[in-house]
Design an enzyme around this catalytic site. Structure first.
Site, mmCIF file in Angstrom:
data_model
loop_
_atom_site.group_PDB
_atom_site.id
_atom_site.type_symbol
_atom_site.label_atom_id
_atom_site.label_comp_id
_atom_site.label_asym_id
_atom_site.label_seq_id
_atom_site.Cartn_x
_atom_site.Cartn_y
_atom_site.Cartn_z
ATOM 1 N N ARG A 225 46.288 31.940 54.443
ATOM 2 C CA ARG A 225 47.551 31.241 54.745
ATOM 3 C C ARG A 225 48.683 32.257 54.775
ATOM 4 O O ARG A 225 48.492 33.425 54.449
ATOM 5 C CB ARG A 225 47.824 30.226 53.632
ATOM 6 N N GLU B 198 33.775 40.012 36.008
ATOM 7 C CA GLU B 198 34.219 41.242 36.662
ATOM 8 C C GLU B 198 34.620 42.242 35.606
ATOM 9 O O GLU B 198 35.043 41.864 34.517
ATOM 10 C CB GLU B 198 35.487 40.961 37.497
HETATM 11 P P1 ADP Z 1 44.314 33.880 41.379
HETATM 12 O O1 ADP Z 1 43.655 33.318 42.599
HETATM 13 O O2 ADP Z 1 44.237 32.941 40.213
HETATM 14 O O3 ADP Z 1 45.675 34.393 41.640
HETATM 15 P P2 ADP Z 1 43.182 36.574 41.475
HETATM 16 O O4 ADP Z 1 41.738 36.874 41.519
HETATM 17 O O5 ADP Z 1 43.946 36.767 42.729
HETATM 18 O O6 ADP Z 1 43.395 35.094 40.897
HETATM 19 O O7 ADP Z 1 43.857 37.446 40.352
HETATM 20 C C1 ADP Z 1 45.202 37.280 39.984
HETATM 21 C C2 ADP Z 1 45.682 38.454 39.196
HETATM 22 O O8 ADP Z 1 44.867 38.642 38.024
HETATM 23 C C3 ADP Z 1 45.588 39.793 39.926
HETATM 24 O O9 ADP Z 1 46.695 40.027 40.753
HETATM 25 C C4 ADP Z 1 45.529 40.741 38.758
HETATM 26 O O10 ADP Z 1 46.819 40.893 38.194
HETATM 27 C C5 ADP Z 1 44.673 40.009 37.740
HETATM 28 N N1 ADP Z 1 43.248 40.369 37.880
HETATM 29 C C6 ADP Z 1 42.325 39.731 38.643
HETATM 30 N N2 ADP Z 1 41.121 40.339 38.554
HETATM 31 C C7 ADP Z 1 41.260 41.382 37.702
HETATM 32 C C8 ADP Z 1 40.366 42.413 37.185
HETATM 33 N N3 ADP Z 1 39.083 42.472 37.539
HETATM 34 N N4 ADP Z 1 40.887 43.319 36.323
HETATM 35 C C9 ADP Z 1 42.197 43.260 35.957
HETATM 36 N N5 ADP Z 1 43.069 42.328 36.388
HETATM 37 C C10 ADP Z 1 42.628 41.398 37.257
#
Ligand code: ADP
Length: 449
Positions: free
Chosen positions: A291, A200
């Site tokens: 959830r 991403e």
């Molecule tokens: P997890 O399931 O491990 O929590 P997420 O996809 O929800 O993973 O991402 C967790 C955190 O990581 C997000 O809240 C954000 O802070 C950071 N993050 C995720 N994707 C991106 C991105 N494309 N660019 C910048 N930060 C990101």
């Protein structure tokens, strides 16, 4: 309506679910590990069953033990809370195969959203904007390099089966890409048993804004507005607010509408949260949680809707008790996660609690299973309390939060209360001017003086 619900969890969330059941006249069954025999959720429940020793894998994650506990106590339904088995599709199916109602979405929806690559592809199809990146898993390095050039560095490599902020790698430039993909794949395999990774664009200054939804399983889906969860350390949320300082009512309606339409076409059932990154006025889907979430109380404070009660009603087959027009947003709410850890270096601080005095008064809610004499256990999550404060305006909420944090006394262990006290004094925070990287910098500055 159910007669008896088994709560497959511990700590504050087990208590939260117990409270909803009590108010609905439903009996509760607590399950617990041997070291949790004295826990508050066990003391308050109508019945309790010991399901194994301290390690979660042998107790709170022990599916046969939990199903047996539900069977011998004649429970009609199981509420999984958050964490543990809450997003385990296999658990949801086994529960239903035993003729017990699973309070949550269908096993298929849990499985779909638990696979980050599949869920991203699906929601994109349903019209939800996603972060630019690879379509599906990255397997071929040359193709990965092409995609990275197209979306622009830095990029983020994420594990499809990832969760809890683990398994992510930031790549600043082309020369680092190949090694990062290999490393992420190996780590993902070791941590999650699945080596699929995807790419991403790494957003530089986004906020984390999520939308709470509830569906009846027949296409009716209503949203309960947004929560701003940008204050994170190591991708773990520390403080959440509703609404977001960055969004107005029109912005909320627009993204809420997109979320509801997409989930309505899936016939989504029960509670769920769609998480977005929000940068320069645009939303980008990152994942969906199928959830109840830790931070649901801020939504309850501004909407007046009891999310857990609604989950239970929906699971029992009742229709949604409100339509979108019935949902109104009043005032502002902030949740501080109080963890049993040092406010300086975040080292865990388990052990006995000597003094325990909770704040109170108008607009103050404490969701916690702590009591004086309780010993915080090293085996489980360090979250020991959620201080949730409501105010007619964000400013009133902040003033109230100041005094509530001042009143809160927990001695014997270290907590994140001093950190929260400093955060809410900071001018950036007061102005609502922060993004997902803000807290890490704040913490660094705080330690280095
Ligand atoms: P997890 O399931 O491990 O929590 P997420 O996809 O929800 O993973 O991402 C967790 C955190 O990581 C997000 O809240 C954000 O802070 C950071 N993050 C995720 N994707 C991106 C991105 N494309 N660019 C910048 N930060 C990101």
């Amino acid at each position: 309506m159910f007669d008896k619900i088994l709560i497959a969890n511990r700590g504050e969330i087990a208590l939260r679910i117990h409270r909803a059941c009590r108010e609905m006249g439903i009996k509760t069954v607590a399950v617990h590990s041997t070291v949790d025999a004295d826990a508050m959720h066990v003391r308050l429940a109508d019945e309790s069953v010991c399901i194994g020793p301290a390690p979660a894998i042998e107790s709170y994650l022990n599916i046969p033990a939990i199903i047996t506990a539900a069977t011998v106590t004649n429970a009609d339904a199981i509420h999984p809370g958050y964490g543990f088995l809450s997003e385990n599709a296999n658990f949801a199916s086994i529960v239903e195969e035993h003729g017990i109602c699973f309070i949550g979405p269908t096993a298929d929806h849990i499985a779909l959203m638990g696979d980050k690559i599949a869920s991203k592809t699906k929601v994109k199809e349903l019209g939800i904007p996603v972060v630019p990146g690879s379509d599906g898993a990255v397997r071929d390095i040359d193709r990965a390099k092409e995609i990275a050039e197209e979306i622009g560095y830095p990029v983020l490599i994420k594990a499809s089966a990832g969760g809890g902020g683990r398994g992510m790698q930031i790549v600043q430039e082309r020369s680092e890409l190949e090694t990062a993909i290999q490393k992420a794949g190996t780590e993902a395999l070791a941590a999650f048993g699945d080596d699929a990774v995807y790419m991403e664009k790494f957003l530089q200054k986004p906020r984390h804004i999520e939308i709470q939804v509830m569906g009846d399983g027949n296409g009716e889906v209503v949203h309960l507005g947004e929560r701003d969860c940008s204050l994170q350390r190591r991708h773990q949320k520390l403080l959440e607010e509703a609404g977001s300082p960055a969004l107005n009512a029109d912005g909320r309606d627009a993204i809420g509408d997109v979320a509801c339409k997409a989930l309505s076409s899936l016939n989504y059932r029960n509670a769920g949260t769609i998480e977005f990154l929000y940068e320069d006025g645009e939303f980008y889907f990152i994942e969906m949680n199928t959830r109840l979430q830790v931070e649901h109380p801020v939504t309850e404070m501004v909407t007046g809707i009891d999310v857990v009660r609604e989950q239970i009603k929906l699971a029992s087959g009742a229709p949604l008790s409100f339509s979108q027009e019935d949902v109104t947003f009043t005032g502002h709410a902030i949740e501080c996660r109080i963890n049993a850890e040092s406010s300086d270096d975040f080292t865990p601080s388990p052990g006995p609690v000597h003094t325990y005095h909770t704040p109170g008064g108008l607009g103050v809610r404490v969701d916690s299973a702590l009591y004086a004499g309780y010993s915080v256990l090293p085996h489980y999550d360090s979250l020991i309390s959620k201080l949730v404060v409501y105010g007619a305006s964000r400013n009133e909420c902040l003033m109230r939060l100041h005094r509530a944090l001042e009143e809160y006394v927990i001695t014997g262990i270290e907590t994140t209360i001093p950190l929260h006290q400093d955060i809410i004094k900071d001018p950036d925070f007061v102005n609502g001017d922060y993004n997902i990287h803000w807290l890490e910098k704040f913490v660094e500055g705080r330690i280095n003086g």
